[in-house]
Design a protein around this motif. Structure first.
Motif, PDB file in Angstrom:
ATOM      1  N   ALA A   1     -20.638 -24.173   6.416  1.00  0.00           N
ATOM      2  CA  ALA A   1     -19.628 -23.129   6.607  1.00  0.00           C
ATOM      3  C   ALA A   1     -18.483 -23.622   7.492  1.00  0.00           C
ATOM      4  N   THR A   2     -18.825 -24.383   8.526  1.00  0.00           N
ATOM      5  CA  THR A   2     -17.806 -24.917   9.433  1.00  0.00           C
ATOM      6  C   THR A   2     -16.878 -25.874   8.710  1.00  0.00           C
ATOM      7  N   VAL A   3     -17.454 -26.819   7.981  1.00  0.00           N
ATOM      8  CA  VAL A   3     -16.642 -27.811   7.273  1.00  0.00           C
ATOM      9  C   VAL A   3     -15.836 -27.151   6.158  1.00  0.00           C
ATOM     10  N   ASP A   4     -16.421 -26.201   5.464  1.00  0.00           N
ATOM     11  CA  ASP A   4     -15.677 -25.487   4.420  1.00  0.00           C
ATOM     12  C   ASP A   4     -14.448 -24.800   5.002  1.00  0.00           C
ATOM     13  N   SER A   5     -14.596 -24.236   6.190  1.00  0.00           N
ATOM     14  CA  SER A   5     -13.450 -23.570   6.822  1.00  0.00           C
ATOM     15  C   SER A   5     -12.373 -24.574   7.203  1.00  0.00           C
TER      16      SER A   5
ATOM     17  N   LEU B   1     -17.983 -33.512   7.394  1.00  0.00           N
ATOM     18  CA  LEU B   1     -16.529 -33.489   7.260  1.00  0.00           C
ATOM     19  C   LEU B   1     -16.032 -34.744   6.557  1.00  0.00           C
ATOM     20  N   PHE B   2     -16.554 -35.915   6.944  1.00  0.00           N
ATOM     21  CA  PHE B   2     -16.145 -37.159   6.301  1.00  0.00           C
ATOM     22  C   PHE B   2     -16.468 -37.123   4.814  1.00  0.00           C
TER      23      PHE B   2
ATOM     24  N   ASP C   1     -12.768 -34.776  -1.561  1.00  0.00           N
ATOM     25  CA  ASP C   1     -11.476 -34.154  -1.830  1.00  0.00           C
ATOM     26  C   ASP C   1     -10.462 -35.184  -2.296  1.00  0.00           C
ATOM     27  N   LEU C   2     -10.432 -36.361  -1.646  1.00  0.00           N
ATOM     28  CA  LEU C   2      -9.503 -37.416  -2.041  1.00  0.00           C
ATOM     29  C   LEU C   2      -9.841 -37.945  -3.434  1.00  0.00           C
TER      30      LEU C   2
END
Length: 312
Positions: free
Chosen positions: A66-70, A294-295, A301-302
Motif C-alpha cells: 500500500a505504501t509503495v502503491d501510494s 519501491l525499487f 514501471d520503466l
C-alpha cells in the motif's frame, strides 16, 4: 542561513548515516566521514551488506504494498515533459572527421509550487523515480518547487551516441533549467555522477546568482589518476553484477543496520500522520522492505514505459 537550511533538510530526508564512504569523498576532503542511508537513488559504490531479513507478516506485506502503491501514484506531480537538447562534436573517441550534431530528449518532472527552486541530479543509470522520497517530502513542505530529470540514456530520456561526457550532461541540465525559466536562486543537489554534473554546471555557469546553493552527495571531482583500492574494485564488480537485481542493489547500497531499522516516512511525519500509524506497530515495515518493493515497482514501471514506446 537559507542555504544551510536547505542542505540540512535534504540530508535529513536522504538519511545519510548508514552508508559508508568508499573513500571518494574522504580522499578528496582529507576527512573520513560516514554518509547516511536514504534515497532510493543512492550510488552503487557503497558498502555491500549481506542481509537475511525475517519473513514479513501478511499485515506487513500489505502495508508495504500500500505504501509503495501510494508513492507510484504521483498525485503530487505538477507537470512533466521532454526538453530538447543538442550536442555537436566530432565522432568517435579520437574525434576525427567532420563535426556532427546529435539530438536528444530529456524527460523531466516538477513537484510543488513554492518559491525555493530545487534541482535534483541523479547518478549513473538512475531515474526520476529514484528521487521519489525527496520529491514527496519537499513538495509537502509548501516552500519548494522541485525538478527531477533523467540524464541522457537513463530512465525515459533518449539514448544519444556515446561516449557520454559530463560537460554535455551539464549542458543538458542547463537545458532543463532553461525550459523551466529558472535563471537565479536555484538550489542544486547532485549525487554520485550527478555530483560531477553539478560541479561541471558551476564551472560552465557565467551568470552570477544562478545558484543559491550546491550540495554534493557521495561524489568526487575526477577519477583521473585515482587508483582504486582492492575493496573499491570489489564494490565496482558487485555493483555491475547487481544492476539488474533490486535485491542485490539494496544489499549493496544500504548498510545492514539501516536496512533492518523501522521505515520512517518523513512526508507523513510532516503531515502529522505517522504518529497515529506508530500507535499500532504490529505491521511495522523495515527500510529494506520498503526500498526493495519501491525499487522493484520502479523497474517494472520503466519496463512498461519502454515497451509502450517501442510499440508506438
Amino acid at each position: 542561513s537559507r542555504e544551510v537550511s536547505t542542505q540540512r533538510s535534504f540530508l535529513n530526508v536522504l538519511g545519510l548515516s548508514g552508508l559508508r564512504s568508499t573513500g571518494k569523498s574522504a580522499r578528496d576532503s582529507g576527512s573520513s566521514r560516514e554518509a547516511s542511508p536514504g534515497s532510493p537513488g543512492l550510488t552503487f559504490f557503497s558498502r555491500a551488506a549481506a542481509v537475511s531479513p525475517p519473513a514479513a507478516s501478511e499485515r506487513t506485506q500489505a502495508r508495504v504494498r500500500a505504501t509503495v502503491d501510494s508513492y507510484m501514484q504521483l498525485d503530487d506531480r505538477r507537470t512533466s515533459g521532454f526538453v530538447d537538447s543538442a550536442e555537436t562534436r566530432r565522432p568517435g573517441l579520437l574525434r576525427l572527421g567532420a563535426r556532427r550534431t546529435s539530438q536528444r530528449q530529456l524527460y523531466y518532472e516538477v513537484y510543488g509550487s513554492g518559491e525555493r527552486k530545487l534541482l535534483l541530479i541523479m547518478g549513473m543509470l538512475g531515474s526520476t523515480m529514484y528521487w521519489r522520497l525527496q520529491t514527496r517530502y519537499f513538495a509537502s513542505l509548501g516552500s519548494y518547487t522541485v525538478c527531477v530529470f533523467d540524464n541522457c540514456g537513463s530512465g525515459r530520456s533518449t539514448i544519444g551516441p556515446g561516449p557520454y561526457r559530463v560537460s554535455q550532461m551539464a549542458r543538458d541540465a542547463f537545458a532543463v533549467l532553461g525550459r523551466l525559466g529558472w535563471t537565479e536562486g536555484v538550489h542544486v543537489v547532485g549525487i554520485s555522477l550527478g555530483g560531477m554534473v553539478a560541479q561541471e554546471m558551476c564551472l560552465q555557469n557565467t551568470q552570477p546568482g544562478r545558484f543559491a546553493s550546491v550540495v554534493l552527495v557521495d561524489t568526487w571531482h575526477s577519477a583521473a589518476l585515482a587508483l582504486p583500492t582492492a575493496k573499491e574494485v570489489a564494490f565496482a564488480f558487485r555493483g555491475m553484477s547487481a544492476l539488474g537485481s533490486a535485491k542485490h542493489l539494496i544489499d549493496l547500497v544500504f548498510s545492514r543496520e539501516w536496512s533492518a531499522a523501522a521505515f520512517h516516512d518523513a512526508t507523513r511525519a510532516v503531515q502529522g500522520e505517522e504518529a497515529k500509524q506508530q500507535q499500532d506497530d504490529s505491521g511495522a515495515m523495515t527500510n529494506r522492505q520498503v526500498m526493495l518493493a519501491l525499487f522493484e515497482a520502479i523497474q517494472a514501471d520503466l519496463a512498461t514505459s519502454r515497451s509502450a514506446d517501442a510499440g508506438a
